[in-house]
Design a protein around this motif. Structure first.
Motif, PDB file in Angstrom:
ATOM      1  N   LEU A 205      16.273  -7.507 -11.460  1.00 52.33           N
ATOM      2  CA  LEU A 205      15.013  -7.456 -10.718  1.00 52.33           C
ATOM      3  C   LEU A 205      14.410  -6.061 -10.637  1.00 52.33           C
ATOM      4  N   ARG A 206      15.139  -5.088 -10.131  1.00 51.29           N
ATOM      5  CA  ARG A 206      14.534  -3.766  -9.919  1.00 51.29           C
ATOM      6  C   ARG A 206      14.412  -3.011 -11.243  1.00 51.29           C
TER       7      ARG A 206
ATOM      8  N   ARG B   3      11.160 -12.961  -8.761  1.00 52.50           N
ATOM      9  CA  ARG B   3      12.217 -13.260  -7.787  1.00 52.50           C
ATOM     10  C   ARG B   3      12.042 -12.414  -6.532  1.00 52.50           C
TER      11      ARG B   3
ATOM     12  N   ILE C 248      11.226  -2.499  -0.015  1.00 53.04           N
ATOM     13  CA  ILE C 248      11.624  -2.252  -1.402  1.00 53.04           C
ATOM     14  C   ILE C 248      10.389  -2.397  -2.293  1.00 53.04           C
TER      15      ILE C 248
ATOM     16  N   TYR D  67      26.440   0.274  -6.044  1.00 52.58           N
ATOM     17  CA  TYR D  67      26.802  -0.658  -7.125  1.00 52.58           C
ATOM     18  C   TYR D  67      27.397   0.100  -8.311  1.00 52.58           C
TER      19      TYR D  67
ATOM     20  N   ARG E 250      29.886  -7.627  -7.723  1.00 50.79           N
ATOM     21  CA  ARG E 250      29.336  -8.259  -6.506  1.00 50.79           C
ATOM     22  C   ARG E 250      30.328  -9.275  -5.919  1.00 50.79           C
TER      23      ARG E 250
ATOM     24  N   GLY F 108      21.820 -13.706  -8.331  1.00 58.57           N
ATOM     25  CA  GLY F 108      21.574 -12.326  -7.902  1.00 58.57           C
ATOM     26  C   GLY F 108      21.626 -11.361  -9.080  1.00 58.57           C
ATOM     27  N   CYS F 109      21.201 -10.129  -8.834  1.00 52.95           N
ATOM     28  CA  CYS F 109      21.133  -9.115  -9.896  1.00 52.95           C
ATOM     29  C   CYS F 109      22.520  -8.807 -10.456  1.00 52.95           C
TER      30      CYS F 109
ATOM     31  N   ARG G 258      24.539   0.004 -12.004  1.00 49.86           N
ATOM     32  CA  ARG G 258      23.109  -0.117 -11.743  1.00 49.86           C
ATOM     33  C   ARG G 258      22.296   0.926 -12.515  1.00 49.86           C
TER      34      ARG G 258
ATOM     35  N   ARG H  23      21.463 -14.945  -4.168  1.00 48.17           N
ATOM     36  CA  ARG H  23      22.775 -14.698  -3.553  1.00 48.17           C
ATOM     37  C   ARG H  23      22.900 -15.413  -2.221  1.00 48.17           C
TER      38      ARG H  23
ATOM     39  N   ASP I  60      18.190  -0.112  -3.834  1.00 48.02           N
ATOM     40  CA  ASP I  60      17.129  -0.876  -4.505  1.00 48.02           C
ATOM     41  C   ASP I  60      15.902  -0.023  -4.787  1.00 48.02           C
TER      42      ASP I  60
ATOM     43  N   ASP J  61      13.317 -16.270  -4.695  1.00 49.68           N
ATOM     44  CA  ASP J  61      14.413 -16.403  -3.722  1.00 49.68           C
ATOM     45  C   ASP J  61      14.054 -17.365  -2.596  1.00 49.68           C
TER      46      ASP J  61
ATOM     47  N   LYS K 196      11.922  -9.625   1.257  1.00 50.68           N
ATOM     48  CA  LYS K 196      12.761 -10.589   0.513  1.00 50.68           C
ATOM     49  C   LYS K 196      14.158 -10.660   1.139  1.00 50.68           C
ATOM     50  N   ASN K 197      14.725  -9.493   1.516  1.00 51.60           N
ATOM     51  CA  ASN K 197      16.112  -9.454   1.996  1.00 51.60           C
ATOM     52  C   ASN K 197      16.267  -9.802   3.465  1.00 51.60           C
TER      53      ASN K 197
ATOM     54  N   ILE L  60      24.370  -6.219 -11.352  1.00 57.39           N
ATOM     55  CA  ILE L  60      24.437  -4.760 -11.202  1.00 57.39           C
ATOM     56  C   ILE L  60      25.843  -4.314 -10.799  1.00 57.39           C
TER      57      ILE L  60
HETATM   58  C1  LIG Z   1      19.956  -6.484  -5.673  1.00 54.36           C
HETATM   59  C2  LIG Z   1      18.860  -7.069  -5.254  1.00 54.36           C
HETATM   60  O1  LIG Z   1      18.745  -8.398  -4.907  1.00 54.36           O
HETATM   61  P1  LIG Z   1      19.880  -9.504  -4.898  1.00 54.36           P
HETATM   62  O2  LIG Z   1      20.930  -9.057  -3.884  1.00 54.36           O
HETATM   63  O3  LIG Z   1      19.126 -10.708  -4.444  1.00 54.36           O
HETATM   64  O4  LIG Z   1      20.427  -9.583  -6.287  1.00 54.36           O
HETATM   65  C3  LIG Z   1      17.561  -6.378  -5.025  1.00 54.36           C
HETATM   66  O5  LIG Z   1      16.728  -6.960  -4.279  1.00 54.36           O
HETATM   67  O6  LIG Z   1      17.398  -5.273  -5.579  1.00 54.36           O
END
Ligand SMILES: C=C(OP(=O)(O)O)C(=O)O
Ligand SMILES: CC(=O)N[C@H]1[C@@H](OP(=O)(O)OP(=O)(O)OC[C@H]2O[C@@H](n3ccc(=O)[nH]c3=O)[C@H](O)[C@@H]2O)O[C@H](CO)[C@@H](O)[C@@H]1O
Length: 451
Positions: free
Chosen positions: A405-406, A432, A240, A347, A127, A121-122, A350, A98, A324, A51, A24-25, A124
Motif C-alpha cells: 500500500l504505502r 485499500r 497517514i 517492520y 507480521r 495486509g501489507c 519495508r 488484517r 507508514d 479495508d 483507515k487504521n 512488509i
Molecule cells: C501497513 C499498513 O496497513 P496494514 O496493517 O493494513 O497492512 C499501512 O496502512 O501502511
C-alpha cells in the motif's frame, strides 16, 4: 494486471486542495467494536476504501446489518442478529485486510466461539500474531491455529488478566481492548501501543459503556462490564494519507492543502517535514485567521523553492515517526541535498520499494545495520532495514509494479516527480487505504490516466 495500470506523466507540481476522512487504521476497528454493542452504532466520515469493504462484508456474514446513514460517509451497524447468523460462509479469505483477527474477542463474547480466516495486509515483514494468540489464551480462550485459519472457543466465558506486550503492537493492543471490555474482572495491559487510533478506539469503547484507564508508561487498565451499548462517533482523520499528500507536495515542488488533517496527530511528521525544508500552515476552523471566518480545518503543505535538506530519521511506535509515513517521504528525500538516513525499526522488510526508486535514478543503499540512535529488534538478523539516500537525484520515468500500500503511493509520487511518462502497475491496491486517489490526483492537477 494489464488493465490495473495508471499512466503517469511526470514533471507537474501538485497544486490544490483535497480532503481526508476517517483514519483507515481506526475506522475498521470501530466497525468491529460495533459487534460488542447490544444496540445500533453510527460511524461518520467512513472513507470508501477496500479495508472498509472487507470488514463490512465480514460483519454482514456475522449477522450485523450494515446500512448507509443519511450523511455521506455515515455507516449504521445493527448487531441484533449476530447470535442467529449462520457462520458457514465464514471461510471467506480476509482479502487484503488484517482486521479479521480483531473479531476474536467480540465473537467469543457474543457466541462463545469464532473462526477467523487467514489475514491479509501489507507484505512488509512476517507480521506474526503470536501476541494476539497469547493474549486470547490468557483471557481463557482455547485457540487452534490451522492452515485455513483460527478456531477459537470460550464456552465458560472470558476473564480478565495481566498481560505485558513484548513490543507495543497496535493490533495486539486492540485485541486486548476488544476482549477485555466485556471479560469478567480487571485486565491490566503493559507496554501497550498508544497511537492516536488506539486512543480513539478507547473513546469509542468508553462511549459504549466500557471502563478503561490509560495510565502513564503505556499501562492500560480495563474493568470488564457485562454489557455495552452502541456508539455514535466521528473518527480522527487519516494522518497517514495526510502525510502522503504532504510528501507528494514536497517531491513535486507543489502546494497541497489537506482539509481535515489534524496537527496533534502529525507532530513528529511536521517536525521532519520542516527539517527537510518543507513549509506548512495549520488552519484551524476553531481559530480562523483574520478575515477568513469560514475557514475549514486542515494543513497546507508546500515546497518553498530552493533546495531540500537531507535528514536522519528513525521510525518508531507513537509518538515516534510512524512507519507508514516513511515510504512516501523517502521520495522527497531523493530530492534533498546530502545523505539522508532512514532506520526502519517497526517492520523487517519495508525498504524493498527503494529498488524501484533506484531504477528511476535515485541513489539509495540499504543496510542490515541499525543506522539510527537506538539498536532495534532487527540488528544482526539479516534484515535490510536501514537506508542511506544520496541526493538530489533527477528521477526519470519507469514501469513500476506496486508491492504494497504505502510503497504504492511512493511509486505514484516518484512517477509524478520524474521526467517522462511512467506506467504504474497494480495501482488498484492503493484503493485499500486511499479514498478516490485518482480523483484527488486530478483535483491536484496531476496528468495521469488509465490507458
Ligand atoms: C501497513 C499498513 O496497513 P496494514 O496493517 O493494513 O497492512 C499501512 O496502512 O501502511
Ligand atoms: C490495520 C492497521 O491498523 N495497521 C497498522 C498496524 O498494523 P499492526 O497492528 O499489524 O502492527 P503491529 O504494531 O502489531 O506490528 C508491529 C510489529 O510488532 C510485532 N508483532 C506484532 C504483533 C504480534 O503478534 N507479534 C509481533 O511480533 C512485529 O514485529 C511487527 O512488525 O500498526 C502498524 C504500526 O503502527 C501500522 O504500520 C499499520 O498500518
Amino acid at each position: 494486471m494489464t488493465d490495473d495500470v495508471l499512466v503517469v506523466h511526470g514533471g507537474t507540481p501538485l497544486e490544490g486542495r483535497i480532503r481526508v476522512r476517517g483514519a483507515k487504521n481506526l475506522v475498521s476497528k470501530a466497525m468491529v467494536a460495533a459487534l460488542l454493542g447490544d444496540s445500533p452504532s453510527r460511524l461518520f466520515d467512513v472513507p470508501k476504501i477496500r479495508d472498509v469493504e472487507v470488514v463490512r462484508g465480514l460483519l454482514g456474514l456475522h449477522g450485523v446489518k450494515v446500512t448507509d446513514g443519511t450523511e455521506d460517509g455515515e455507516l449504521v451497524f445493527d448487531p441484533a442478529n449476530v447470535e442467529s447468523a449462520s457462520t458457514d460462509q465464514i471461510n471467506v479469505h480476509a482479502g487484503s485486510s488484517r482486521i479479521p483477527i480483531l473479531f476474536c474477542g467480540p465473537l467469543l463474547h457474543r457466541l462463545g466461539h469464532a473462526f477467523i480466516p487467514d489475514l491479509g495486509g501489507c507484505h512488509i515483514g512476517p507480521r506474526p500474531i503470536d501476541f494476539h494468540l497469547q493474549a486470547l489464551r490468557e483471557f481463557g480462550a482455547t485457540v487452534d491455529k490451522r492452515p485455513e485459519g483460527l478456531h477459537l472457543s470460550a464456552p465458560n466465558g472470558l476473564h480478565g488478566t495481566k498481560f505485558a506486550l513484548p513490543y507495543p503492537s497496535v493490533g495486539a493492543t486492540e485485541q486486548v481492548l476488544l476482549t477485555a471490555v466485556m471479560a469478567e474482572g480487571v485486565t491490566e495491559l503493559r507496554n501497550a501501543a498508544v497511537e492516536p487510533e488506539i486512543i480513539d478506539l478507547i473513546c469509542i469503547l468508553q462511549k459504549m459503556g466500557a471502563i478503561i484507564k490509560v495510565h502513564t508508561d503505556r499501562v492500560i487498565e480495563i474493568q470488564g462490564v457485562p454489557k455495552l451499548h452502541g456508539y455514535t462517533h466521528r473518527p480522527i482523520p487519516d494522518r497517514i494519507e495526510a502525510a502522503s499528500w504532504a510528501a507528494a507536495a514536497l517531491a513535486t515542488r507543489g502546494h497541497v492543502e489537506v482539509l481535515g488533517a489534524q496537527q496533534a496527530d502529525m507532530m513528529t511528521f511536521l517536525n521532519i517535514f520542516r527539517s527537510v525544508g518543507g513549509e506548512y500552515e495549520v488552519t484551524d476552523a476553531r481559530a480562523p485567521k483574520l478575515g477568513d471566518p469560514g475557514q475549514e480545518g486542515g494543513i497546507r503543505f508546500w515546497h518553498p523553492g530552493g533546495e531540500l535538506n537531507a535528514v536522519a530519521l528513525e521510525t518508531d511506535v507513537h509518538p515516534g515517526f510512524m512507519t507508514d509515513w516513511q515510504q512516501p517521504l523517502v521520495v522527497a528525500l531523493t530530492q534533498a541535498r546530502g545523505l539522508s538516513i532512514v532506520h526502519e525499526t517497526v517492520y523487517e522488510q519495508r525498504l524493498g520499494y527503494t529498488e524501484a526508486l533506484n531504477s528511476m535514478g535515485a541513489n539509495i543503499q540499504v543496510y542490515r545495520d541499525c543506522l539510527g540512535g537506538t539498536p532495534c529488534r532487527f540488528g544482526r538478523r539479516n534484515f535490510k532495514h536501514s537506508a542511506v539516500i544520496a541526493g538530489p537525484s533527477k528521477l526519470h520515468a519507469a514501469d513500476l509494479v506496486i508491492p504494497d500500500l504505502r510503497a504504492g503511493f511512493s511509486h505514484l509520487i516518484a512517477a509524478l516527480a520524474a521526467e517522462g511518462t511512467s506506467r504504474v502497475y497494480g495501482v488498484d491496491l492503493i484503493n485499500r487505504g486511499y479514498e478516490d486517489f485518482e480523483a484527488k490526483l486530478a483535483d491536484l492537477g496531476a496528468h495521469a490516466e488509465r490507458p
